[in-house]
Scaffold this motif. Structure first.
Motif, PDB file in Angstrom:
ATOM      1  N   VAL A 189      68.607  70.379  12.085  1.00 10.22           N
ATOM      2  CA  VAL A 189      69.494  70.520  13.234  1.00 10.22           C
ATOM      3  C   VAL A 189      70.814  69.814  12.933  1.00 10.22           C
ATOM      4  O   VAL A 189      70.820  68.657  12.508  1.00 10.22           O
ATOM      5  CB  VAL A 189      68.865  69.920  14.507  1.00 10.22           C
ATOM      6  CG1 VAL A 189      69.833  70.007  15.671  1.00 10.22           C
ATOM      7  CG2 VAL A 189      67.564  70.632  14.843  1.00 10.22           C
ATOM      8  N   GLN A 190      71.902  70.502  13.155  1.00 14.23           N
ATOM      9  CA  GLN A 190      73.232  69.891  13.011  1.00 14.23           C
ATOM     10  C   GLN A 190      73.865  69.794  14.393  1.00 14.23           C
ATOM     11  O   GLN A 190      73.790  70.730  15.187  1.00 14.23           O
ATOM     12  CB  GLN A 190      74.126  70.727  12.091  1.00 14.23           C
ATOM     13  CG  GLN A 190      73.680  70.734  10.633  1.00 14.23           C
ATOM     14  CD  GLN A 190      72.550  71.714  10.394  1.00 14.23           C
ATOM     15  OE1 GLN A 190      72.594  72.847  10.850  1.00 14.23           O
ATOM     16  NE2 GLN A 190      71.524  71.285   9.684  1.00 14.23           N
ATOM     17  N   LEU A 191      74.464  68.648  14.645  1.00 15.06           N
ATOM     18  CA  LEU A 191      75.066  68.393  15.958  1.00 15.06           C
ATOM     19  C   LEU A 191      76.542  68.068  15.784  1.00 15.06           C
ATOM     20  O   LEU A 191      76.907  67.275  14.906  1.00 15.06           O
ATOM     21  CB  LEU A 191      74.359  67.232  16.649  1.00 15.06           C
ATOM     22  CG  LEU A 191      72.857  67.394  16.865  1.00 15.06           C
ATOM     23  CD1 LEU A 191      72.262  66.096  17.396  1.00 15.06           C
ATOM     24  CD2 LEU A 191      72.570  68.543  17.817  1.00 15.06           C
ATOM     25  N   GLN A 192      77.367  68.655  16.631  1.00 12.30           N
ATOM     26  CA  GLN A 192      78.801  68.424  16.595  1.00 12.30           C
ATOM     27  C   GLN A 192      79.247  67.978  17.971  1.00 12.30           C
ATOM     28  O   GLN A 192      79.242  68.774  18.912  1.00 12.30           O
ATOM     29  CB  GLN A 192      79.532  69.703  16.178  1.00 12.30           C
ATOM     30  CG  GLN A 192      81.041  69.566  16.095  1.00 12.30           C
ATOM     31  CD  GLN A 192      81.486  68.772  14.883  1.00 12.30           C
ATOM     32  OE1 GLN A 192      80.885  68.851  13.820  1.00 12.30           O
ATOM     33  NE2 GLN A 192      82.549  68.003  15.049  1.00 12.30           N
ATOM     34  N   ALA A 193      79.636  66.710  18.083  1.00  8.94           N
ATOM     35  CA  ALA A 193      80.114  66.164  19.356  1.00  8.94           C
ATOM     36  C   ALA A 193      81.625  66.287  19.446  1.00  8.94           C
ATOM     37  O   ALA A 193      82.328  66.111  18.445  1.00  8.94           O
ATOM     38  CB  ALA A 193      79.694  64.708  19.494  1.00  8.94           C
ATOM     39  N   SER A 194      82.113  66.568  20.639  1.00  8.68           N
ATOM     40  CA  SER A 194      83.548  66.668  20.856  1.00  8.68           C
ATOM     41  C   SER A 194      83.871  66.385  22.322  1.00  8.68           C
ATOM     42  O   SER A 194      82.956  66.269  23.146  1.00  8.68           O
ATOM     43  CB  SER A 194      84.058  68.062  20.462  1.00  8.68           C
ATOM     44  OG  SER A 194      83.445  69.052  21.277  1.00  8.68           O
ATOM     45  N   GLY A 195      85.152  66.272  22.616  1.00  8.74           N
ATOM     46  CA  GLY A 195      85.578  66.121  23.999  1.00  8.74           C
ATOM     47  C   GLY A 195      86.043  64.732  24.388  1.00  8.74           C
ATOM     48  O   GLY A 195      86.486  64.517  25.514  1.00  8.74           O
ATOM     49  N   GLY A 196      85.921  63.781  23.481  1.00 10.08           N
ATOM     50  CA  GLY A 196      86.380  62.437  23.799  1.00 10.08           C
ATOM     51  C   GLY A 196      87.892  62.370  23.898  1.00 10.08           C
ATOM     52  O   GLY A 196      88.597  63.327  23.571  1.00 10.08           O
ATOM     53  N   GLY A 197      88.381  61.230  24.343  1.00  5.01           N
ATOM     54  CA  GLY A 197      89.824  61.057  24.467  1.00  5.01           C
ATOM     55  C   GLY A 197      90.153  59.825  25.260  1.00  5.01           C
ATOM     56  O   GLY A 197      89.293  58.990  25.540  1.00  5.01           O
ATOM     57  N   LEU A 198      91.422  59.732  25.635  1.00  6.84           N
ATOM     58  CA  LEU A 198      91.924  58.605  26.415  1.00  6.84           C
ATOM     59  C   LEU A 198      92.072  59.055  27.867  1.00  6.84           C
ATOM     60  O   LEU A 198      92.689  60.100  28.138  1.00  6.84           O
ATOM     61  CB  LEU A 198      93.265  58.144  25.866  1.00  6.84           C
ATOM     62  CG  LEU A 198      94.031  57.102  26.686  1.00  6.84           C
ATOM     63  CD1 LEU A 198      93.241  55.800  26.766  1.00  6.84           C
ATOM     64  CD2 LEU A 198      95.426  56.874  26.093  1.00  6.84           C
ATOM     65  N   VAL A 199      91.526  58.280  28.772  1.00  8.40           N
ATOM     66  CA  VAL A 199      91.597  58.617  30.190  1.00  8.40           C
ATOM     67  C   VAL A 199      91.799  57.331  30.985  1.00  8.40           C
ATOM     68  O   VAL A 199      91.358  56.257  30.551  1.00  8.40           O
ATOM     69  CB  VAL A 199      90.315  59.361  30.633  1.00  8.40           C
ATOM     70  CG1 VAL A 199      89.089  58.479  30.512  1.00  8.40           C
ATOM     71  CG2 VAL A 199      90.458  59.927  32.034  1.00  8.40           C
ATOM     72  N   GLN A 200      92.455  57.448  32.105  1.00  6.50           N
ATOM     73  CA  GLN A 200      92.624  56.294  32.975  1.00  6.50           C
ATOM     74  C   GLN A 200      91.335  56.024  33.753  1.00  6.50           C
ATOM     75  O   GLN A 200      90.545  56.950  33.998  1.00  6.50           O
ATOM     76  CB  GLN A 200      93.765  56.525  33.956  1.00  6.50           C
ATOM     77  CG  GLN A 200      95.152  56.465  33.316  1.00  6.50           C
ATOM     78  CD  GLN A 200      96.257  56.511  34.362  1.00  6.50           C
ATOM     79  OE1 GLN A 200      96.098  57.100  35.412  1.00  6.50           O
ATOM     80  NE2 GLN A 200      97.391  55.889  34.046  1.00  6.50           N
ATOM     81  N   ALA A 201      91.148  54.782  34.149  1.00  7.23           N
ATOM     82  CA  ALA A 201      89.990  54.440  34.977  1.00  7.23           C
ATOM     83  C   ALA A 201      89.988  55.317  36.224  1.00  7.23           C
ATOM     84  O   ALA A 201      91.034  55.533  36.841  1.00  7.23           O
ATOM     85  CB  ALA A 201      90.033  52.973  35.349  1.00  7.23           C
ATOM     86  N   GLY A 202      88.808  55.819  36.549  1.00  9.93           N
ATOM     87  CA  GLY A 202      88.676  56.734  37.672  1.00  9.93           C
ATOM     88  C   GLY A 202      88.767  58.193  37.278  1.00  9.93           C
ATOM     89  O   GLY A 202      88.471  59.079  38.081  1.00  9.93           O
ATOM     90  N   GLY A 203      89.170  58.445  36.052  1.00  9.46           N
ATOM     91  CA  GLY A 203      89.311  59.807  35.577  1.00  9.46           C
ATOM     92  C   GLY A 203      88.005  60.398  35.076  1.00  9.46           C
ATOM     93  O   GLY A 203      86.941  59.780  35.182  1.00  9.46           O
ATOM     94  N   SER A 204      88.104  61.596  34.517  1.00  7.02           N
ATOM     95  CA  SER A 204      86.921  62.331  34.076  1.00  7.02           C
ATOM     96  C   SER A 204      87.101  62.877  32.662  1.00  7.02           C
ATOM     97  O   SER A 204      88.231  63.138  32.221  1.00  7.02           O
ATOM     98  CB  SER A 204      86.646  63.520  35.012  1.00  7.02           C
ATOM     99  OG  SER A 204      86.393  63.092  36.330  1.00  7.02           O
ATOM    100  N   LEU A 205      86.001  63.047  31.984  1.00  8.21           N
ATOM    101  CA  LEU A 205      85.959  63.708  30.686  1.00  8.21           C
ATOM    102  C   LEU A 205      84.669  64.517  30.614  1.00  8.21           C
ATOM    103  O   LEU A 205      83.664  64.151  31.230  1.00  8.21           O
ATOM    104  CB  LEU A 205      85.968  62.704  29.534  1.00  8.21           C
ATOM    105  CG  LEU A 205      87.285  62.057  29.116  1.00  8.21           C
ATOM    106  CD1 LEU A 205      87.024  61.008  28.056  1.00  8.21           C
ATOM    107  CD2 LEU A 205      88.277  63.091  28.618  1.00  8.21           C
ATOM    108  N   ARG A 206      84.708  65.590  29.844  1.00 10.61           N
ATOM    109  CA  ARG A 206      83.489  66.333  29.571  1.00 10.61           C
ATOM    110  C   ARG A 206      83.265  66.371  28.069  1.00 10.61           C
ATOM    111  O   ARG A 206      84.098  66.900  27.320  1.00 10.61           O
ATOM    112  CB  ARG A 206      83.548  67.755  30.121  1.00 10.61           C
ATOM    113  CG  ARG A 206      82.197  68.465  30.018  1.00 10.61           C
ATOM    114  CD  ARG A 206      82.199  69.859  30.592  1.00 10.61           C
ATOM    115  NE  ARG A 206      82.800  70.836  29.690  1.00 10.61           N
ATOM    116  CZ  ARG A 206      82.575  72.137  29.741  1.00 10.61           C
ATOM    117  NH1 ARG A 206      81.750  72.624  30.666  1.00 10.61           N
ATOM    118  NH2 ARG A 206      83.186  72.958  28.909  1.00 10.61           N
ATOM    119  N   LEU A 207      82.166  65.807  27.645  1.00 12.92           N
ATOM    120  CA  LEU A 207      81.790  65.820  26.238  1.00 12.92           C
ATOM    121  C   LEU A 207      80.892  67.024  25.968  1.00 12.92           C
ATOM    122  O   LEU A 207      80.124  67.438  26.831  1.00 12.92           O
ATOM    123  CB  LEU A 207      81.046  64.542  25.867  1.00 12.92           C
ATOM    124  CG  LEU A 207      81.746  63.218  26.190  1.00 12.92           C
ATOM    125  CD1 LEU A 207      80.919  62.052  25.674  1.00 12.92           C
ATOM    126  CD2 LEU A 207      83.147  63.181  25.630  1.00 12.92           C
TER     127      LEU A 207
END
Length: 121
Positions: A1-19
């Protein structure tokens, strides 16, 4: 199984991200997927996990009510939606695959390369 993670970044407190964690190779219902994170100087911490076959989910207390793990079977991808982010959520986030749903990093056999999440206060 190969896994590729993505979606990280810089966000302000209270913000959202989707990995995203895209799986390839021997995938499907054979494996369960988890997200772990590791901050500088700290150990690898369980965040959330999902059973690929049943959809059962498990969350660490730190993310309950803020994080949502989900899967798209057609795309062989698992997502981690993170809302109301806090500075203490900053870490490298890894996705991992195991034949059995668990909360310990040693239960997982396959790991993605990690994606950095930075939360500014």
């Amino acid at each position: 199984v190969q896994l590729q993670a993505s979606g990280g970044g810089l966000v302000q407190a209270g913000g959202s991200l989707r990995l995203s964690c895209a799986a390839s190779g021997r995938t499907g219902s054979s494996y369960d997927i988890a997200w772990f994170r590791q901050a500088p100087g700290k150990g690898r911490e369980f965040v959330a996990a999902i059973s690929w076959s049943t959809g059962n989910v498990v969350y660490a207390d730190s993310g309950k009510g803020r994080f949502t793990i989900s899967r798209d079977n057609a795309k062989n991808t698992v997502y981690l939606q993170m809302n109301s982010l806090k500075p203490e959520d900053a870490a490298i986030y890894y996705c991992a695959a195991s034949a059995r749903l668990g909360v310990h990093h040693w239960q997982y056999d396959y790991w993605g390369q990690g994606t950095q999440v930075t939360v500014s206060s």
